[in-house]
Design an enzyme around this catalytic site. Structure first.
Site, mmCIF file in Angstrom:
data_model
loop_
_atom_site.group_PDB
_atom_site.id
_atom_site.type_symbol
_atom_site.label_atom_id
_atom_site.label_comp_id
_atom_site.label_asym_id
_atom_site.label_seq_id
_atom_site.Cartn_x
_atom_site.Cartn_y
_atom_site.Cartn_z
ATOM 1 N N ASP A 195 -2.279 -11.307 5.286
ATOM 2 C CA ASP A 195 -3.315 -11.897 6.128
ATOM 3 C C ASP A 195 -4.651 -11.874 5.392
ATOM 4 O O ASP A 195 -5.352 -12.891 5.278
ATOM 5 C CB ASP A 195 -3.391 -11.109 7.433
ATOM 6 C CG ASP A 195 -4.080 -11.884 8.546
ATOM 7 O OD1 ASP A 195 -4.493 -13.030 8.309
ATOM 8 O OD2 ASP A 195 -4.199 -11.350 9.650
ATOM 9 N N LYS B 160 0.849 -1.187 0.000
ATOM 10 C CA LYS B 160 0.000 0.000 0.000
ATOM 11 C C LYS B 160 0.886 1.239 0.000
ATOM 12 O O LYS B 160 0.683 2.211 0.746
ATOM 13 C CB LYS B 160 -0.919 -0.021 1.237
ATOM 14 C CG LYS B 160 -2.023 1.025 1.223
ATOM 15 C CD LYS B 160 -3.007 0.838 0.077
ATOM 16 C CE LYS B 160 -4.127 1.875 0.157
ATOM 17 N NZ LYS B 160 -5.002 1.844 -1.032
#
Length: 423
Positions: free
Chosen positions: A311, A233
């Site tokens: 995750d 990100k």
């Protein structure tokens, strides 16, 4: 023989050893510590152990064997070591001594209570790479049109990012001190952290990024996979996740320059096509990657990513191919590796011999591949494939498959054994 407080290690059996280059040296009789797990853990472990022993026997005809060594964590550790002992030092020492372990699911409460045992194991043993292969088995119900198109291996950094566990509750003395410091620093930028906030820190280092990306690229080279994608990100978190991207590209250029090409290289130098024998290195913004893995899964093979992205992404990928019941996982470092079921403990089904052991079975296949026993690993995968093709499955799959035969956890294990070697 190593000395432990309350463990009785097996009298015979060898130790797995790791070379400086990352290769694994495995004796013919390795000792493998195991943790049954909480809730449904004992059920799936019994089924899995039967499959593991059968695969080794069939593959090597008695010339090799696993010496199983039970160690404790979670609720069972309480009964052996006393209340509030969730991860005994004995267990950590045993995994260090033997260099490997396999485990079922363990209890971790949400909010207060003790720290996650899984996270603690990863931190104290420096198991920096969470490796999650995701693939579809023919016959498994899927919510997507082309589940066979998804065949990825996710390398998720395991020791930093949010899993570093550095945070303080709102109103605590520590949170107030951190907020005061941050607000002094941020004042010149016209920013501020609101008083009364809870505060967490997201550390990411070059060293940990490099060793994860290095392992992902090596995996792609050794398995002849076509690409490695860095997921981050970095458009928003420029100095953490953005640095992950930059460090990853720099590591690839420095250590794998002759084997890796970027998308820019392919466009500028190779006419839009990846040259034979080369691995394509690219990067994607995390939120876009969630869309990509749904709409264009065949374009991705190996993924390397910071912790939180991995995750989410690994669970999202697992949902496309049957859920976490069919998703294996490993936590791998330079001197030890722990293989595990990726789903929860499902305590309401504990002791019912009901749940799908597929995640633990596939994690065992990963374990055998890790130690170089690929023949045993292939037999486990073949047995699972045969059982599913024959529609002999546990309740989670049976309820979605027309004409399927519902079997217990242990019976599914026997079906896997029966299907070993099937084409």
């Amino acid at each position: 023989m190593p000395k432990y407080r309350k463990l009785m290690p097996p009298g015979e059996g060898g130790k797995i050893r790791y070379s400086k280059d990352g290769s694994v040296r495995t004796p013919d009789d390795p000792v493998v510590p195991f943790i049954e797990g909480d809730g449904t853990g004992p059920d799936i472990w019994r089924a899995a152990r039967r499959v593991f022993d059968a695969a080794v026997e069939k593959a090597y005809g008695g010339k090799r064997r696993v010496v199983w060594f039970e160690v404790y964590a979670g609720e069972k550790a309480n009964s052996v070591y006393g209340e509030e002992v969730w991860l005994p030092d004995d267990t950590i020492k045993a995994i260090r001594d033997y260099g490997i372990a396999i485990k079922g699911p363990l209890t971790t409460p949400v909010g207060g209570g003790f720290r996650s045992i899984n996270v603690t194991l990863r931190q104290v043993l420096d198991l920096y790479a969470c490796v999650r292969p995701v693939r579809w088995f023919e016959g498994v119900p899927s919510p997507v049109k082309d589940p066979a198109g998804l065949d990825v291996v996710i390398f998720r950094e395991n020791t930093e990012d949010v899993y570093a566990g550095i945070e303080w509750p709102a109103g605590s003395k520590e949170a107030k001190l951190v907020i005061e410091f941050l607000n002094r620093v941020l004042k010149a930028e016209g920013k501020a952290v609101r008083a009364g906030s809870a505060v967490g820190v997201k550390p990411m280092s070059r060293r940990c990024t490099e060793r994860l990306v290095r392992r992902a690229i090596r995996y792609a080279i050794e398995r002849k996979r076509p690409s490695v994608t860095l997921v981050h990100k970095g458009n928003i978190m420029k100095y953490t996740e953005g640095a992950f991207r930059e460090w990853g590209y720099a590591l690839a250029a420095k250590e794998f320059g002759d084997l890796v090409v970027t998308e820019e290289d392919v466009s500028a130098k190779f006419g839009g096509k990846v040259p034979p024998g080369k691995i394509l290195l690219s990067d994607r913004i995390a939120d876009n990657m969630f869309q990509q893995i749904l709409l264009r899964p065949r374009e991705y093979s190996v993924i390397a990513t910071p912790n939180l992205n991995g995750d989410y992404l690994s669970d999202a990928c697992a949902a496309q191919v049957g859920g976490l019941g069919m998703a294996p996982g490993a936590n791998i470092g330079d001197r030890a590796a722990v293989f595990e079921a990726t789903h929860g403990t499902a305590p309401k089904y504990a002791g019912q011999d009901k749940v799908n052991p597929g995640s633990l079975l596939l994690s065992g296949a990963m374990m055998f591949e890790h130690i170089g026993w690929t023949e045993a690993a292939d037999l486990i995968v073949a047995g699972i494939s045969a059982a599913i093709r024959n529609k002999t499955v546990t309740y989670d799959l049976e309820r979605q498959m027309e004409g399927a035969k519902l079997v217990k956890c242990s019976e599914f294990g026997e079906a896997v054994v029966a299907g070993m070697g099937a084409k």
